[in-house]
Design a protein around this motif. Structure first.
Motif, PDB file in Angstrom:
ATOM      1  N   ASN A 133      22.346  25.663 -42.209  1.00 44.64           N
ATOM      2  CA  ASN A 133      23.017  27.080 -41.895  1.00 44.64           C
ATOM      3  C   ASN A 133      24.171  26.695 -41.053  1.00 44.64           C
ATOM      4  OD1 ASN A 133      21.290  28.698 -43.509  1.00 44.64           O
ATOM      5  ND2 ASN A 133      20.173  29.023 -41.731  1.00 44.64           N
ATOM      6  N   TYR A 136      27.050  24.884 -43.154  1.00 45.98           N
ATOM      7  CA  TYR A 136      27.774  26.071 -43.837  1.00 45.98           C
ATOM      8  C   TYR A 136      28.976  26.797 -43.012  1.00 45.98           C
ATOM      9  CZ  TYR A 136      28.886  29.976 -46.756  1.00 45.98           C
ATOM     10  OH  TYR A 136      29.550  30.950 -47.659  1.00 45.98           O
ATOM     11  N   ARG A 137      28.585  27.147 -41.801  1.00 48.48           N
ATOM     12  CA  ARG A 137      29.144  27.842 -40.647  1.00 48.48           C
ATOM     13  C   ARG A 137      30.193  27.014 -40.354  1.00 48.48           C
ATOM     14  NH1 ARG A 137      29.859  28.272 -35.304  1.00 48.48           N
ATOM     15  NH2 ARG A 137      28.527  26.885 -34.774  1.00 48.48           N
ATOM     16  N   ALA A 182      19.943  25.461 -50.674  1.00 43.71           N
ATOM     17  CA  ALA A 182      20.047  26.474 -51.386  1.00 43.71           C
ATOM     18  C   ALA A 182      20.205  27.872 -50.661  1.00 43.71           C
ATOM     19  CB  ALA A 182      19.207  26.858 -52.376  1.00 43.71           C
ATOM     20  N   LYS A 183      19.326  28.148 -49.431  1.00 41.65           N
ATOM     21  CA  LYS A 183      19.423  29.289 -48.696  1.00 41.65           C
ATOM     22  C   LYS A 183      20.607  29.316 -47.738  1.00 41.65           C
ATOM     23  CE  LYS A 183      14.175  30.090 -48.297  1.00 41.65           C
ATOM     24  NZ  LYS A 183      13.288  30.110 -47.278  1.00 41.65           N
ATOM     25  N   SER A 184      21.150  28.130 -47.466  1.00 40.91           N
ATOM     26  CA  SER A 184      22.338  28.199 -46.570  1.00 40.91           C
ATOM     27  C   SER A 184      23.595  28.506 -47.415  1.00 40.91           C
ATOM     28  CB  SER A 184      22.340  26.701 -46.035  1.00 40.91           C
ATOM     29  OG  SER A 184      23.050  25.618 -47.006  1.00 40.91           O
ATOM     30  N   ARG A 185      23.578  28.469 -48.720  1.00 41.56           N
ATOM     31  CA  ARG A 185      24.670  28.745 -49.688  1.00 41.56           C
ATOM     32  C   ARG A 185      25.366  27.639 -49.861  1.00 41.56           C
ATOM     33  NH1 ARG A 185      27.336  34.148 -47.446  1.00 41.56           N
ATOM     34  NH2 ARG A 185      26.630  32.942 -45.456  1.00 41.56           N
ATOM     35  N   LEU A 186      25.242  26.384 -49.298  1.00 36.08           N
ATOM     36  CA  LEU A 186      25.929  25.225 -49.758  1.00 36.08           C
ATOM     37  C   LEU A 186      25.704  24.870 -51.171  1.00 36.08           C
ATOM     38  CD1 LEU A 186      25.392  23.258 -46.342  1.00 36.08           C
ATOM     39  CD2 LEU A 186      27.415  24.004 -47.468  1.00 36.08           C
ATOM     40  N   THR A 187      26.436  24.153 -51.762  1.00 29.87           N
ATOM     41  CA  THR A 187      26.199  23.602 -52.974  1.00 29.87           C
ATOM     42  C   THR A 187      25.887  22.081 -52.979  1.00 29.87           C
ATOM     43  OG1 THR A 187      27.577  25.057 -54.149  1.00 29.87           O
ATOM     44  CG2 THR A 187      27.532  23.124 -55.274  1.00 29.87           C
ATOM     45  N   LYS A 258      30.871  23.523 -49.661  1.00 30.35           N
ATOM     46  CA  LYS A 258      30.843  24.858 -49.193  1.00 30.35           C
ATOM     47  C   LYS A 258      31.800  25.363 -50.213  1.00 30.35           C
ATOM     48  CE  LYS A 258      32.097  28.259 -45.679  1.00 30.35           C
ATOM     49  NZ  LYS A 258      32.220  28.460 -44.192  1.00 30.35           N
ATOM     50  N   PRO A 259      31.395  26.502 -51.026  1.00 33.33           N
ATOM     51  CA  PRO A 259      32.128  27.119 -52.142  1.00 33.33           C
ATOM     52  C   PRO A 259      33.190  27.607 -51.532  1.00 33.33           C
ATOM     53  CG  PRO A 259      29.750  27.712 -52.608  1.00 33.33           C
ATOM     54  CD  PRO A 259      29.881  26.918 -51.081  1.00 33.33           C
TER      55      PRO A 259
END
Length: 260
Positions: A133, A136-137, A182-187, A258-259
């Motif tokens: 997380n 991602y931030r 996956a939960k962090s939204r990283l790819t 990170k998308p």
């Protein structure tokens, strides 16, 4: 025996920081395995980067190499251990921004970096989800993270020799790491699990290689005797190969993004 079960302790942060601070002066001389594993990441790094974080920078070995590779970039080294950061400053100066802090609670603004490099650091963090997380931030959209971490089974020969399976480093398995990502939204751009084996001439060298990079001899109510050490040495000798006594590191190499 090796005490690597830090993530079950209430004061894990202080213990990890203390262990690595004590190891800092001799870390690089004994970190052959860590440096070779880090080379796995080196070839996959992008051609250009402008704001780079070495997450878990230790004595600054990789941060300095990143500064050379990305000569126009701003390089930041983050580490939990004050002793490691002091060694980094002494060896590499203040051209790199050395910052104390936890990978799971980083002292940086959102979107601070376009590249994060982390070699064998996040296995010391008990909450892999929090680490992802935070990545991602602090990453900019389109930013990349290149990471090596350890999987269950690391140092299995050491645990077998001492007959103490609890000595194995308690790390999440690959599926748990992937779920946290996956939960962090990283790819995940790429992931590779591998076993890297290193060889040492005798038990003393094995133990020095592990203690020298921050692991500690376990504190037991019953101190180790010469007989205990001799028995462990005999067990390890049964594992000897032509190149020496084997020590396995189960590695997970990750290329994350990170998308946009």
């Amino acid at each position: 025996m090796i005490d690597l079960t830090l993530n079950s302790e209430v004061h894990w942060q202080a213990r990890v920081a203390h262990a690595f601070s004590r190891a800092a002066p001799r870390y690089d001389a004994l970190a052959t395995a860590q440096h070779q594993i880090g080379e796995i990441l080196w070839g996959s790094l992008p051609t250009h980067a402008f704001n780079v974080l070495d997450m878990g920078c230790g004595t600054g070995y990789w941060a300095q190499r990143l500064a050379t590779r990305y000569s126009r970039a701003h390089i930041t080294g983050l580490d939990l251990a004050p002793g490691m950061l002091e060694q980094a400053r002494q060896r590499h100066g203040e051209s790199i921004d050395w910052q104390p802090g936890d990978a799971a609670a980083q002292p940086f603004d959102e979107r601070s970096f376009d590249l994060v490099f982390s070699n064998l650091a996040v296995q010391w963090c008990p909450d892999i989800g929090a680490v992802m997380n935070e990545l991602y931030r602090v990453l900019q959209p389109g930013g990349q993270a290149h990471i090596t971490t350890l999987l269950p089974g690391t140092l299995k020969e050491v645990a077998q020799a001492w007959q103490r399976p609890e000595a194995l480093l308690k790390t999440p398995d690959q599926a748990s790491v992937v779920q946290a990502i996956a939960k962090s939204r990283l790819t995940i751009i790429q992931q590779t699990a591998s076993t890297e084996r290193f060889y040492y001439p005798d038990l003393t060298a094995v133990m020095a290689s592990i203690k020298g990079v921050g692991a500690q001899l376990a504190r037991s109510h019953t101190p180790l005797t010469r007989a205990d050490i001799a028995t462990a040495q005999a067990r390890f000798e049964q594992l000897r190969e032509r190149m020496g006594l084997p020590v396995s590191y189960r590695c997970l190499t990750l290329h994350l993004e990170k998308p946009l």
